[in-house]
Design a protein around this motif. Structure first.
Motif, PDB file in Angstrom:
ATOM      1  N   TYR A 106       0.823  -1.207   0.000  1.00  0.00           N
ATOM      2  CA  TYR A 106       0.000   0.000   0.000  1.00  0.00           C
ATOM      3  C   TYR A 106       0.864   1.267   0.000  1.00  0.00           C
ATOM      4  O   TYR A 106       0.520   2.262  -0.642  1.00  0.00           O
ATOM      5  CB  TYR A 106      -0.935  -0.007   1.207  1.00  0.00           C
ATOM      6  CG  TYR A 106      -1.826  -1.231   1.261  1.00  0.00           C
ATOM      7  CD1 TYR A 106      -2.325  -1.798   0.087  1.00  0.00           C
ATOM      8  CD2 TYR A 106      -2.146  -1.843   2.473  1.00  0.00           C
ATOM      9  CE1 TYR A 106      -3.133  -2.930   0.125  1.00  0.00           C
ATOM     10  CE2 TYR A 106      -2.948  -2.975   2.508  1.00  0.00           C
ATOM     11  CZ  TYR A 106      -3.439  -3.513   1.336  1.00  0.00           C
ATOM     12  OH  TYR A 106      -4.223  -4.629   1.373  1.00  0.00           O
TER      13      TYR A 106
ATOM     14  N   PHE B 111      -7.719  -1.590  -1.537  1.00  0.00           N
ATOM     15  CA  PHE B 111      -6.777  -0.742  -0.809  1.00  0.00           C
ATOM     16  C   PHE B 111      -5.651  -0.245  -1.705  1.00  0.00           C
ATOM     17  O   PHE B 111      -5.175   0.874  -1.531  1.00  0.00           O
ATOM     18  CB  PHE B 111      -6.224  -1.493   0.403  1.00  0.00           C
ATOM     19  CG  PHE B 111      -7.102  -1.413   1.614  1.00  0.00           C
ATOM     20  CD1 PHE B 111      -7.123  -0.274   2.398  1.00  0.00           C
ATOM     21  CD2 PHE B 111      -7.926  -2.478   1.966  1.00  0.00           C
ATOM     22  CE1 PHE B 111      -7.940  -0.184   3.512  1.00  0.00           C
ATOM     23  CE2 PHE B 111      -8.745  -2.398   3.070  1.00  0.00           C
ATOM     24  CZ  PHE B 111      -8.760  -1.255   3.851  1.00  0.00           C
ATOM     25  N   ILE B 112      -5.221  -1.065  -2.669  1.00  0.00           N
ATOM     26  CA  ILE B 112      -4.216  -0.597  -3.632  1.00  0.00           C
ATOM     27  C   ILE B 112      -4.751   0.626  -4.371  1.00  0.00           C
ATOM     28  O   ILE B 112      -4.063   1.638  -4.519  1.00  0.00           O
ATOM     29  CB  ILE B 112      -3.862  -1.718  -4.636  1.00  0.00           C
ATOM     30  CG1 ILE B 112      -3.037  -2.800  -3.957  1.00  0.00           C
ATOM     31  CG2 ILE B 112      -3.089  -1.151  -5.824  1.00  0.00           C
ATOM     32  CD1 ILE B 112      -2.784  -4.012  -4.835  1.00  0.00           C
TER      33      ILE B 112
END
Length: 208
Positions: A145, A197-198
Motif C-alpha cells: 500500500y 486498498f491498492i
C-alpha cells in the motif's frame, strides 16, 4: 549570485499561493481550477506539496530550491542503496550508489534545481521499488500500500512515471512472483480487499 530557472520560479509561486491560501481552504477548494496546483498538462502538483516544508522553513527562494534538491537526492540515493542491497548484496549496492552519486548527469540534475524534478523522481521511483520489493519478500501488505501511494505521487509529479508503473505491472505478470501471505486478511480468501486498498492508496497519492 545564483538565479532561479523559470520553472523553479513558477513552482515557488504556486507554493506561495498554497501557503497563503491555507490548508483548510485548499482542502475545500481542491477541485477548483483557481486553487489546483497542477503546473502543466504533463507536470502535476506533487512538486509543490513536497517542497512546501522548505518554503515554511527557509523563505529564501535560493535556499528552498537548493536544499530541497539536496534533500530529495539524498533520500533517492538512500533508497537506491537499500533497494540494490535487498535485491543483490551490500557490495553491489555500494558500487551502484557510488556510480550514481558521482555521475555527471545526475550531479547536474541535482544542481539544476526543481525544474528537472530529477531528485524528487529518483526518491519516488526508488522508494516505490524498494517497498514493492519488500512486499514481494515478506508478503506484508503495508509495503504494497505504501508503494501504491508513492506510485500515485510519482504520477502526480510527472506523467512519464506511468512508464515505470506499467513496467512493474508487466514484470509482475510475466514473472508471476510468488508472494508469501502474512496479512491478517489472506489475499487468497479476500482478494478484493487488497485491490481495493491498492486503488485507494494510489489515488490518495495521485490527488495529493
Amino acid at each position: 549570485y545564483p538565479t532561479l530557472h523559470g520553472d523553479d520560479a513558477t513552482i515557488l509561486k504556486r507554493i506561495s499561493m498554497l501557503y497563503d491560501i491555507g490548508f483548510l481552504k485548499w482542502l475545500l477548494g481542491i477541485f477548483d481550477a483557481n486553487v489546483w496546483m497542477m503546473l502543466s498538462a504533463h507536470h502535476g502538483g506533487a512538486d509543490i506539496y513536497l517542497t512546501l516544508p522548505f518554503y515554511v522553513l527557509f523563505k529564501d527562494p535560493i535556499y528552498i530550491v537548493r536544499i530541497s534538491s539536496i534533500f530529495y537526492s539524498a533520500l533517492g540515493l538512500f533508497f537506491t542503496y537499500y533497494f540494490t542491497k535487498e535485491l543483490f548484496n551490500r557490495t553491489v549496492a555500494l558500487i551502484t550508489l557510488s556510480l550514481l552519486a558521482l555521475h555527471p548527469s545526475y550531479v547536474f540534475a541535482v544542481r539544476a534545481g526543481l525544474y528537472t524534478s530529477a531528485p524528487i523522481m529518483l526518491f519516488l521511483s526508488m522508494s516505490m521499488l524498494f517497498f514493492f520489493l519488500k512486499y514481494c519478500r515478506t508478503g506484508k501488505e503495508g509495503y504494497l500500500y505504501l508503494g501504491s501511494f508513492l506510485a500515485g505521487v510519482g504520477l502526480n509529479t510527472r506523467i512519464w512515471f506511468l512508464w515505470l508503473i506499467n513496467a512493474i505491472i508487466l514484470l509482475k505478470l510475466y514473472l508471476r512472483i510468488p508472494i508469501p501471505s502474512t496479512a491478517r486478511y489472506s489475499a487468497t480468501k479476500y482478494p478484493a480487499i487488497k485491490y481495493i486498498f491498492i486503488g485507494i492508496f494510489f489515488f490518495l497519492g495521485l490527488f495529493l
